[in-house]
Scaffold this motif. Structure first.
Motif, PDB file in Angstrom:
ATOM      1  N   CYS A   9       0.845  -1.195   0.000  1.00  0.00           N
ATOM      2  CA  CYS A   9       0.000   0.000   0.000  1.00  0.00           C
ATOM      3  C   CYS A   9       0.882   1.247   0.000  1.00  0.00           C
ATOM      4  N   CYS A  12      -0.304   3.178   3.682  1.00  0.00           N
ATOM      5  CA  CYS A  12      -0.010   2.636   5.016  1.00  0.00           C
ATOM      6  C   CYS A  12       1.107   1.589   5.003  1.00  0.00           C
ATOM      7  N   CYS A  24      -5.912  -0.930  -1.149  1.00  0.00           N
ATOM      8  CA  CYS A  24      -5.692  -1.418   0.209  1.00  0.00           C
ATOM      9  C   CYS A  24      -7.027  -1.547   0.927  1.00  0.00           C
ATOM     10  N   CYS A  27      -6.942   1.083   4.247  1.00  0.00           N
ATOM     11  CA  CYS A  27      -6.991   2.544   4.124  1.00  0.00           C
ATOM     12  C   CYS A  27      -7.429   3.017   2.747  1.00  0.00           C
ATOM     13  N   GLY A  29      -5.838   3.034   0.137  1.00  0.00           N
ATOM     14  CA  GLY A  29      -4.720   3.571  -0.649  1.00  0.00           C
ATOM     15  C   GLY A  29      -4.450   2.671  -1.852  1.00  0.00           C
TER      16      GLY A  29
HETATM   17 ZN   LIG Z   1      -3.214   1.011   3.160  1.00  0.00          ZN
END
Ligand SMILES: [Zn+2]
Length: 417
Positions: A9, A12, A24, A27, A29
């Motif tokens: 990711c 994170c 992800c 999060c 991402g």
């Molecule tokens: Zn993440």
């Protein structure tokens, strides 16, 4: 010998397996391919690369495929043109044009990302290749799917240039024209990817696809004699290319392949009618505000760029900047590149030349340093943009007298430049 550790990711840092994933789950991402650089160090040498094929696959150790390329074996190694005429016109000492107008097979840098993505899709055993595109990607996905013997679905905004529509249809994909702009097409395609389980190269296998862009940076460095240039101007649509060129140069540096390290400043070029990344750079704001595209540079007409934030970071952290180009400047930039270097670039190329001109005039790119312009697509695809400003100069009868009269009545400058 690709040494992919997996996906990671970008926000994170959580690791994921090298599966067809792109977001992800903690999060939201974006995921990125991660390599075992320690294992590559010392094994991936200049000599090993130079002994490889004259294509992007000479860098296979840094690309996320397991076996041999399924398609696109002749992609990459486009010319890095020393552009002295253009340099003179821009008042620069050293300018190079990385010329992907002659990319094999579909005349844009998208062949790089698609060759990797379709190979990966085949490795993942997907049965249908698809994409959401502003044109160049449509051409390349349709061509590579044809080469790989796979059916393809290509989704484009309905107002696309004729050259890009024809240059897609010839490969016999299912071409879906959507009444909407690219951002709407892209949103729709995310839903279709979920429901139909197809390999959308720039959506559900985007982490692999995006890695193909690194080869643009690798080639520039290798062609400069294993040096990173001082300045690179990159056109931006979704914003991925600028980040991946920088990633490529940094990887080379990390593996000890560059003379003098990597201190390249990255610059983003966008159209004034669709330049959210450049606007953010000028405002020194990490927040990319989406816009409604209004520009002749349709290949760059992405109002809500997926990698806008990362493009912003690549530019600002490298010490670079961004500039816009108006539609008039885009046309002038296309003409300048053509009349100085004999290279016919699409509208995105005009954006890059025009933005570079502004950056040089502002003193942001010093005139005595080296500059690489990323020219990413061929002008024959976007003829509408310049057609009205180009005229047949003389129309005569097939007689010498008629020609003599024409010469006498026109002010024709025949002195060499
Ligand atoms: Zn993440």
């Amino acid at each position: 010998m690709a040494l992919v550790k997996g996906l990671k990711c970008r926000e994170c840092g959580r690791p994921y397996p090298a599966d067809p994933l792109h977001v992800c789950e903690y999060c939201f991402g974006p995921l990125e391919v991660d390599y075992d650089y320690d294992a590559l160090r010392g094994r991936l040498t200049r000599k090993a690369i130079e002994a490889g094929p004259p294509s992007i696959w000479r860098y296979k150790a840094l690309l996320p495929i397991e076996g041999e390329p399924a398609v696109g074996r002749y992609c990459g190694m486009t010319p890095l043109v020393r552009a002295d005429n253009l340099a003179r016109a821009l008042g620069m000492r050293e300018v190079y044009v990385k010329n992907d107008t002659v990319s094999h097979p579909t005349f844009s840098f998208k062949d790089r990302v698609v060759a990797v993505a379709v190979t990966k899709a085949v490795e993942f055993d997907f049965k249908v290749i698809a994409c959401a595109s502003t044109g160049n990607l449509a051409n390349s996905v349709a061509a590579h799917a044809a080469e790989g013997g796979l059916p393809s679905f290509v989704f484009v905004p309905a107002d696309l240039e004729q050259g890009k529509v024809l240059g897609t249809l010839i490969y016999n994909p299912k071409l879906v024209a959507v009444d909407g702009n690219y951002d709407e097409v892209n949103r729709l395609c995310s839903e279709i990817a979920d429901k139909y389980g197809w390999a959308f190269v720039n959506i559900n296998i985007r982490p692999y696809y995006a890695e193909g862009s690194k080869t643009f940076g690798y080639e520039v460095a290798e062609q400069l004699g294993w040096r990173a240039p001082q300045h690179i101007v990159v056109p931006a649509a979704g914003g991925s290319l600028v980040t991946k060129i920088l990633k490529g140069l940094k990887e080379f540096d990390r593996l000890g392949l560059l003379d003098g390290g990597c201190h390249t400043r990255m610059y983003v070029a966008q159209a004034e009618g669709c330049g959210p990344i450049v606007t953010a750079i000028k405002a020194k704001s990490e927040i990319i505000k989406p816009v409604k595209p209004r520009t002749i540079a349709k290949s760059l007409a992405i109002g809500n760029p997926a990698d806008g934030y990362y493009a912003y970071k690549a530019v600002t952290e490298s010490g670079g900047y961004g500039e816009h180009a108006t539609d008039e400047e885009i046309v002038e930039g296309m003409k300048l590149l053509a009349r100085t270097e004999g290279i016919f670039a699409e509208t995105a190329g005009g954006v890059t030349v025009a933005a570079a001109k502004r950056l040089i005039e502002q003193g942001r790119i010093p005139r005595d340093e080296s500059l690489v312009l990323c020219i990413t697509g061929n002008g024959l695809k976007t003829q509408e943009a310049v057609a009205s400003s180009l005229k047949v100069r003389l129309h005569i009868k097939p007689t010498l007298r008629s020609f003599d009269e024409a010469m006498a009545s026109h002010d024709l400058d025949v002195t060499p430049r």
